[in-house]
Every structure is written in C-alpha cells, then in structure tokens.
Design an enzyme around this catalytic site. Structure first.
Site, PDB file in Angstrom:
ATOM      1  N   ASP A  93       7.909 -15.897  12.523  1.00 32.87           N
ATOM      2  CA  ASP A  93       7.915 -14.468  12.865  1.00 32.87           C
ATOM      3  C   ASP A  93       9.344 -13.977  13.092  1.00 32.87           C
ATOM      4  OD1 ASP A  93       6.849 -11.950  13.307  1.00 32.87           O
ATOM      5  OD2 ASP A  93       6.449 -12.304  15.435  1.00 32.87           O
TER       6      ASP A  93
ATOM      7  N   LYS B  76       9.913 -12.986  32.154  1.00 30.76           N
ATOM      8  CA  LYS B  76       8.819 -12.395  31.386  1.00 30.76           C
ATOM      9  C   LYS B  76       7.540 -12.562  32.204  1.00 30.76           C
ATOM     10  CE  LYS B  76       8.594 -13.135  26.911  1.00 30.76           C
ATOM     11  NZ  LYS B  76       8.297 -13.728  25.570  1.00 30.76           N
TER      12      LYS B  76
ATOM     13  N   ILE C 150      13.776  -4.618  32.423  1.00 32.66           N
ATOM     14  CA  ILE C 150      14.776  -4.489  31.362  1.00 32.66           C
ATOM     15  C   ILE C 150      14.141  -4.485  29.967  1.00 32.66           C
ATOM     16  CG2 ILE C 150      16.667  -5.485  32.698  1.00 32.66           C
ATOM     17  CD1 ILE C 150      16.134  -8.167  31.364  1.00 32.66           C
TER      18      ILE C 150
ATOM     19  N   ARG D 219       9.982  -4.588  27.632  1.00 30.97           N
ATOM     20  CA  ARG D 219       8.539  -4.800  27.593  1.00 30.97           C
ATOM     21  C   ARG D 219       8.220  -5.831  26.530  1.00 30.97           C
ATOM     22  NH1 ARG D 219       5.756  -3.096  31.764  1.00 30.97           N
ATOM     23  NH2 ARG D 219       3.909  -3.151  30.437  1.00 30.97           N
TER      24      ARG D 219
ATOM     25  N   ARG E  30       4.926  -8.307  24.618  1.00 37.20           N
ATOM     26  CA  ARG E  30       3.582  -8.104  24.090  1.00 37.20           C
ATOM     27  C   ARG E  30       2.529  -8.097  25.196  1.00 37.20           C
ATOM     28  NH1 ARG E  30       0.576 -12.246  19.846  1.00 37.20           N
ATOM     29  NH2 ARG E  30      -1.454 -11.221  19.803  1.00 37.20           N
ATOM     30  N   PHE E  31       2.710  -8.921  26.212  1.00 34.46           N
ATOM     31  CA  PHE E  31       1.704  -9.058  27.246  1.00 34.46           C
ATOM     32  C   PHE E  31       2.158  -8.550  28.609  1.00 34.46           C
ATOM     33  CE2 PHE E  31       0.806 -12.789  24.391  1.00 34.46           C
ATOM     34  CZ  PHE E  31      -0.293 -12.220  23.780  1.00 34.46           C
ATOM     35  N   GLY E  32       3.327  -7.954  28.708  1.00 30.29           N
ATOM     36  CA  GLY E  32       3.762  -7.490  30.020  1.00 30.29           C
ATOM     37  C   GLY E  32       5.223  -7.102  30.030  1.00 30.29           C
TER      38      GLY E  32
END
Length: 277
Positions: free
Chosen positions: A132, A37, A14, A16, A18-20
């Site tokens: 962030d 995740k 569903i 993407r 940063r790492f997968g």
C-alpha cells in the site's frame, strides 16, 4: 508493565488515522517526544480491521532496525483502546510535499526515490511486501528536505518466501498494480509499480492513470498505455521517463526490482553529489 498514565503524557492531536487520532505525547521518564496512534476498538468494523491492525504491529516489530521505517516504540492496550507509541516525524508526509511543491525537481525526486527503494529493498529481503505504498505513507523525519524518509502504515503488508506469490486485492486507487486489479497472484514487485506511480506524480504533479471514481481509475490502470504528455513532461529528462517505464511494466518479469531501480543511471547520476557529502 508500568501503567500507561505513568509512562506517557498525551498532548495535542497532530493527525487522524483510519481508526482514530494521532497525538503528540511525551515519555514521562525519558522526556522523549513521540507520536501516539489511538485506536478505539469500537471503531473496528469487523475482524478484518482487527487483523489489519495486528498485522501492522507484528510487521513493524519484524522490520524494525532500518532507519527508513517508522519505529514502533511501545504498545499499550485495555478493553476500549489500543495505543501505539511511535517515532515522531515532524516533516509531514510526501502527499503534503507534492501539494506544496506541485512538481519536484529531478534531483529532489531522485533522493526521495533512492531512500524509498533502499527501504523497500530491505523489506523485500526480509520477505515483506508493503502492498500500500502511496505518498500519504511516506513521512519526513523533519522539516528539512534533506532528512530521511520513513515508511509507515504496514497494515496491508504481507510476508512471503522467495518465489512465493501473494493474493488479495489491496492497495489504494492510483497506486495499485495492474496485476492486483486483474485478480492474479503477484509478488513483491507490486511495491515497485506503486513507487513508479509515486515518481510519476512527483515529477509531473499528475497521476499516470486517472479517473473520477475508483472504478474509472482501476479501468485506466488496466487499459491505458503509459503516456508522458508534453504539457507536463516536456522539460523532464529521457532518463527519468525510462526509469518510470521500467517500474510500470505490466510484464512483472521485466519490471525492475528495488536494487535495479537503485542502479538505474537516473538515480545514480542525480544522487551522486548528494550522497557524497
């Protein structure tokens, strides 16, 4: 601990990260649908990436319990992967909403900002700065706009004590505070700056400080004066502009806190009817 395969059944992708990838999954014992995740350890480029990931897990566990923060339900790990099982938010993120709507009505933007500031205020009282904030990290719990938001992605978050300064250049172009780019030590009000940029974008469909490259954006944040061009801002209230000015003050001592944003007349007046229901 129960085995991973016995606990959860993964289904379609569903999103993407940063790492997968992020996949929908079902808790096989309770039937609850969650988001998973999946982080492949081989994709972590260095120790900083791993530190960022572990920081997100630790921070989510620490600030859990507030409805405005995406809930981390479970964590599983083996030699190759790390699985984070989280509350599923089906309404997309604020970035999607901005692309779809182009510009928010003031009452809609005020509701989002009120909920965002309630959550950020909670984090600040717990001694956590997100660092962030951006539309991509603000999720909607369902497709109904009236439902709550959830703040996600605490990988860059930092803990602080009252009066303590933080350091390090973190954040995302367009949304990062001026004092961060100047290399100064800073406090939790970097989140207020980011939220002010988000509010500006929600109301006008454009960022307050623009550029074709990250470097040009950073230079604009540092050098340009905050403006409200007539073609985008002619029909927007003076009260909304006043709030944005006070959230984007370069003088941090004069920049509003989360609680002060919540008390601003624009928030109070636009949200009074919605939150009285």
């Amino acid at each position: 601990m129960k085995t991973f395969c016995k606990d959860y059944h993964l289904t379609e992708e569903i999103g993407r990260g940063r790492f997968g990838s992020i996949r929908r999954c079902v808790n096989t014992e309770t039937g609850e649908v969650l988001a998973c995740k999946i982080i492949h350890k081989a994709d972590l480029r260095d120790s900083l990436d791993r530190e960022c990931l572990l920081n997100e897990i630790a921070t989510l566990k620490y600030v859990c319990g507030h409805r405005g923060i995406v809930e981390l339900r479970d964590v599983h790990e083996n030699d190759e992967c790390l699985w984070l099982f989280m509350e599923l938010c089906t309404g997309g993120d604020l970035f999607d909403k901005i692309v779809e709507k182009k510009r928010f009505e003031e009452k809609e933007a005020a509701v989002v900002m009120k909920r965002l500031m309630e959550t950020i205020g909670y984090c600040h009282r717990k001694g956590v700065a997100h660092r962030d904030l951006k539309p991509d990290n603000i999720l909607f719990s369902s497709n109904s706009f009236s439902n709550d938001i959830r703040i996600a992605d605490f990988g860059q978050a930092a803990s602080f004590s009252p009066g303590e300064k933080m350091s390090g250049i973190v954040g995302t172009p367009y949304y990062v505070a001026a004092e961060v780019l100047q290399g100064k030590d800073y406090n939790e009000k970097v989140d207020i700056w980011s939220a002010g940029v988000i509010l500006y974008v929600m109301l006008s469909g454009i960022p307050p400080f623009n550029g074709d490259t990250p470097q040009e954006i950073f230079e604009a944040v540092l050098r340009e004066r905050l403006r409200f061009p007539n073609e985008s801002w002619l029909t927007i209230s003076h009260s909304a502009k006043d709030l944005i000015r006070q959230m984007l003050r370069r003088d941090v001592l004069r920049r509003l806190s989360a609680d002060q944003v919540l008390g601003h007349p624009w928030i109070v007046e636009n949200c009074s009817e919605v939150f009285r229901r």
